[in-house]
Design a protein around this motif. Structure first.
Motif, PDB file in Angstrom:
ATOM      1  N   SER A 108       0.838  -1.196   0.000  1.00 42.25           N
ATOM      2  CA  SER A 108       0.000   0.000   0.000  1.00 42.25           C
ATOM      3  C   SER A 108       0.873   1.246   0.000  1.00 42.25           C
ATOM      4  O   SER A 108       1.971   1.249   0.567  1.00 42.25           O
ATOM      5  CB  SER A 108      -0.919   0.019   1.230  1.00 42.25           C
ATOM      6  N   VAL A 109       0.389   2.286  -0.651  1.00 41.16           N
ATOM      7  CA  VAL A 109       1.027   3.588  -0.526  1.00 41.16           C
ATOM      8  C   VAL A 109       0.903   4.024   0.931  1.00 41.16           C
ATOM      9  O   VAL A 109      -0.157   3.871   1.542  1.00 41.16           O
ATOM     10  CB  VAL A 109       0.365   4.616  -1.466  1.00 41.16           C
ATOM     11  N   ARG A 142       9.675   2.188  -4.257  1.00 38.80           N
ATOM     12  CA  ARG A 142       9.962   3.089  -5.369  1.00 38.80           C
ATOM     13  C   ARG A 142      10.377   4.485  -4.918  1.00 38.80           C
ATOM     14  O   ARG A 142      11.027   5.211  -5.652  1.00 38.80           O
ATOM     15  CB  ARG A 142       8.731   3.211  -6.263  1.00 38.80           C
ATOM     16  N   GLY A 143      10.008   4.872  -3.754  1.00 35.10           N
ATOM     17  CA  GLY A 143      10.285   6.233  -3.316  1.00 35.10           C
ATOM     18  C   GLY A 143       9.038   7.083  -3.430  1.00 35.10           C
ATOM     19  O   GLY A 143       7.917   6.619  -3.211  1.00 35.10           O
ATOM     20  N   GLN A 150      -1.136  16.552 -16.755  1.00 35.44           N
ATOM     21  CA  GLN A 150      -0.200  16.393 -17.870  1.00 35.44           C
ATOM     22  C   GLN A 150       0.641  15.122 -17.761  1.00 35.44           C
ATOM     23  O   GLN A 150       1.405  14.822 -18.659  1.00 35.44           O
ATOM     24  CB  GLN A 150       0.711  17.614 -18.046  1.00 35.44           C
ATOM     25  N   MET A 151       0.521  14.379 -16.673  1.00 37.26           N
ATOM     26  CA  MET A 151       1.175  13.073 -16.592  1.00 37.26           C
ATOM     27  C   MET A 151       0.265  12.016 -17.210  1.00 37.26           C
ATOM     28  O   MET A 151      -0.955  12.067 -17.071  1.00 37.26           O
ATOM     29  CB  MET A 151       1.470  12.690 -15.135  1.00 37.26           C
ATOM     30  N   LYS A 152       0.853  11.035 -17.888  1.00 36.56           N
ATOM     31  CA  LYS A 152       0.065   9.956 -18.466  1.00 36.56           C
ATOM     32  C   LYS A 152      -0.463   9.044 -17.358  1.00 36.56           C
ATOM     33  O   LYS A 152       0.199   8.810 -16.356  1.00 36.56           O
ATOM     34  CB  LYS A 152       0.922   9.152 -19.439  1.00 36.56           C
ATOM     35  N   TYR A 153      -1.664   8.529 -17.565  1.00 37.56           N
ATOM     36  CA  TYR A 153      -2.292   7.675 -16.553  1.00 37.56           C
ATOM     37  C   TYR A 153      -1.432   6.439 -16.272  1.00 37.56           C
ATOM     38  O   TYR A 153      -1.278   6.023 -15.119  1.00 37.56           O
ATOM     39  CB  TYR A 153      -3.687   7.247 -17.009  1.00 37.56           C
ATOM     40  N   ASP A 154      -0.872   5.851 -17.321  1.00 37.11           N
ATOM     41  CA  ASP A 154      -0.039   4.656 -17.122  1.00 37.11           C
ATOM     42  C   ASP A 154       1.198   4.974 -16.306  1.00 37.11           C
ATOM     43  O   ASP A 154       1.674   4.142 -15.536  1.00 37.11           O
ATOM     44  CB  ASP A 154       0.369   4.070 -18.482  1.00 37.11           C
ATOM     45  N   ASN A 161       0.467   0.858  -8.713  1.00 35.70           N
ATOM     46  CA  ASN A 161      -0.016  -0.502  -8.932  1.00 35.70           C
ATOM     47  C   ASN A 161       1.084  -1.494  -9.296  1.00 35.70           C
ATOM     48  O   ASN A 161       0.811  -2.680  -9.469  1.00 35.70           O
ATOM     49  CB  ASN A 161      -1.057  -0.528 -10.066  1.00 35.70           C
ATOM     50  N   GLY A 162       2.319  -1.014  -9.429  1.00 36.50           N
ATOM     51  CA  GLY A 162       3.409  -1.882  -9.865  1.00 36.50           C
ATOM     52  C   GLY A 162       3.888  -2.841  -8.785  1.00 36.50           C
ATOM     53  O   GLY A 162       3.375  -2.873  -7.658  1.00 36.50           O
ATOM     54  N   ARG A 163       4.899  -3.609  -9.141  1.00 33.70           N
ATOM     55  CA  ARG A 163       5.448  -4.599  -8.205  1.00 33.70           C
ATOM     56  C   ARG A 163       6.024  -3.923  -6.973  1.00 33.70           C
ATOM     57  O   ARG A 163       5.836  -4.396  -5.845  1.00 33.70           O
ATOM     58  CB  ARG A 163       6.529  -5.420  -8.919  1.00 33.70           C
TER      59      ARG A 163
END
Length: 580
Positions: A108-109, A142-143, A150-154, A161-163
């Protein structure tokens, strides 16, 4: 043990818990000279903070860090701008990460930080990510990632949502709410969120983000394993009813209030001056002349704040041409406003921060919380929708123990704004106008052929800015302000050249056909009675089928003010992204 906790222990023994909460708001660390190694922060954080900032904590850091490390309740902090608020909430959060052996395995964040603008979000992310990576270089989290426009959703999903999960997410409210409502897997990535930090809470409330913030927290709690573990911390330079109401809704009644401000909401080390001019054109000339004088005298850095995006773009183009004739490449001119791409905004900020001598022409997007080291002078031209903006603009100088000056330039018809500021505690020295020679005026107008900015649009945008100022019909002279805009156009373009303006844009200023003759080229028919729209016969604003209370000014790309459009300058020799 925290040195700050000793006085509170004594108070608790004699007065009890309720009295502690009341006394805490008045308790100050001023004079204690608290060192970072006197806190219970992790040794690695102490070492990194000493390298990137100082061995000594600021007052807000000395008050907030112990509180965030020990309390489970929410915290509302009132602190002046430029006092180190980012580290005040960032260091305790990072301390939790280093103290938890299982932190790297959590799915979790851990922390969300909300900023009002993309630029402030980027600045916050860079500052905290450096401390985190220097303190824990081998951690597999990840930090600190970003979630802004202006940031892409992905790109945003990759960290959440990444590892390897983001340790923290620094976000603007609009983009974060959009992601939470449109992506269920994204929303579930906050199932064990521990900290929700709102920076610049007053400006977020002032620009209609209060409901968005409540919706964000509600959405996070819907997917949270244990919502009672989520702690909210709010920071604000000013404290109004909207901010207090937001605090109660997010934290309940039993939150901690820390007041680290006294007197006017301006850094005490900034000397404020006021210059009064006879016209808008003279205001532009005085601002440009003062910039040149400050660069000569201090060999330093100047920020010029303009009323809106169009005036920012125009003055940047004007200053770049004129200052280039004086200094060449020895004093660069940069710009910052909401119509620039995020990449251009980031580049200009980095360049201005690293420059030893230069000028930044900015809209309000550069006023809130932005840190530009070495700024000697702030110059403000014109009025603002809210007086709180003045406080934050002044706060771009005189930071981190340095001194600075702020010069406000107002026309005689804009002096109502100075009176409003004085009522809020601001004090001004009257500054004599620099001499504006006919030769200097000619130099200003002669460079227009090299300027791609549209002066007609700039004049129209000024009318919009004046029209958005609350109670202008009560405190000021709307008609004179509008006519000043028309005179500004003629001074730049030549006598007899009139700006093209829609009748509806002049109706609200009570401008008649006789008034507009020789000043504006009016498209459409001006109203005669001023009873439907604009100002009615009682002198109050009327928005047709909308009441004044329900009127919401449209937000542009920087989150402040009117509706502005992009322009493509094609293959002109330079553009406003500062590319040559």
């Amino acid at each position: 043990m925290f040195v700050l906790l000793k006085p509170f222990a004594a108070v608790r023994a004699t007065l009890g818990s309720p009295a502690v909460r009341r006394a805490a708001a008045f308790y100050s660390t001023e004079g204690l000279n608290l060192q970072v190694d006197q806190t219970a922060l992790h040794l690695k954080i102490q070492d990194v903070f000493t390298k990137v900032a100082s061995e000594t904590l600021t007052e807000v850091q000395g008050r907030v860090i112990p509180e965030m490390l020990t309390t489970s309740n929410g915290v509302l902090v009132r602190a002046k701008t430029g006092t180190g608020k980012t580290y005040a909430f960032g260091l305790p959060v990072i301390n939790e990460w280093l103290s938890d052996k299982n932190f790297g395995k959590q799915e979790s964040v851990h922390t969300v930080v909300i900023n009002p603008t993309r630029d402030l979000a980027f600045q916050t992310q860079r500052a905290l990510d450096k401390v985190w990576k220097d303190a824990a270089p081998r951690n597999n989290r990840r930090g600190i990632d970003l979630c802004v426009g202006q940031m892409k959703y992905d790109q945003i999903r990759r960290g959440v949502n990444g590892r390897f999960k983001s340790a923290a997410l620094v976000a603007t409210p609009g983009r974060l709410l959009d992601m939470l409502e449109s992506d269920q897997s994204f929303a579930k990535s906050f199932k064990d969120l521990r900290h929700f930090v709102i920076d610049e809470a007053d400006v977020l409330c002032a620009h209609d983000f209060k409901e968005a913030l409540l919706a964000i927290v509600s959405r996070i709690k819907e997917n949270h394993q244990d919502p009672s573990l989520l702690k909210v911390t709010m920071f604000s330079a000013t404290m109004d009813s909207n901010t207090k109401e937001l605090a109660r809704k997010l934290m309940g009644e039993d939150y901690k209030y820390i007041d680290v401000s006294s007197g006017p909401e301006v850094t005490d080390s900034v000397n404020q001056s006021l210059v009064t001019t006879n016209s808008l054109f003279e205001s532009f000339a005085v601002a440009l002349k003062l910039v040149i004088e400050k660069l000569d005298a201090t060999n330093g850095k100047v920020i010029v704040f303009m009323p809106n995006i169009k005036t920012t773009d125009f003055f940047y183009c004007l200053a770049k041409e004129v200052i280039d004739e004086y200094y060449g490449r020895k004093a660069e001119v940069y710009t910052l406003h909401g119509d620039l791409s995020q990449g251009a905004r980031n580049r200009n900020q980095v360049r201005f921060r690293s420059a030893r001598k230069g000028v930044l022409v900015s809209s309000n997007v550069g006023a809130r919380g932005m840190d530009f080291p070495g700024v000697n002078s702030v110059i403000q031209l014109g009025v603002q929708y809210e007086t709180a903006s003045h406080t934050h603009r002044v706060g771009r100088t005189g930071r981190a123990g340095t001194t600075g000056e702020s010069i406000s330039i107002l026309t005689e018809h804009e002096m109502f704004y100075a009176e409003r500021l004085k009522k809020e505690g601001h004090e001004f020295e009257i500054l004599e106008k620099p001499e504006i020679t006919p030769e200097f005026e000619k130099q200003m107008t002669s460079v227009l052929r090299d300027i791609p900015s549209d002066i007609n649009q700039m004049v129209t945008s000024l009318l919009g800015s004046y029209g958005s100022v609350p109670r202008i019909e009560k405190d000021g002279d709307p008609k004179s302000l509008a006519l000043d805009c028309g005179d500004l156009y003629q001074k730049f373009m030549g006598e007899g050249n009139l700006p093209s303006v829609k009748a509806v844009d002049l109706d609200r200023f009570r401008v008649s056909s006789r008034d507009a003759e020789g000043v504006f080229n009016v498209r459409g028919n001006l109203r005669k009675g001023f009873n439907s729209g604009g100002y009615n016969n009682r002198g109050h604003r009327n928005f047709g089928d909308r009441t004044e209370g329900s009127y919401k000014p449209r937000r542009s790309g920087n989150g402040y003010g009117g509706n502005f459009e992009r322009k493509n300058f094609g293959n002109r020799r330079w553009d406003r992204n500062n590319k040559f």
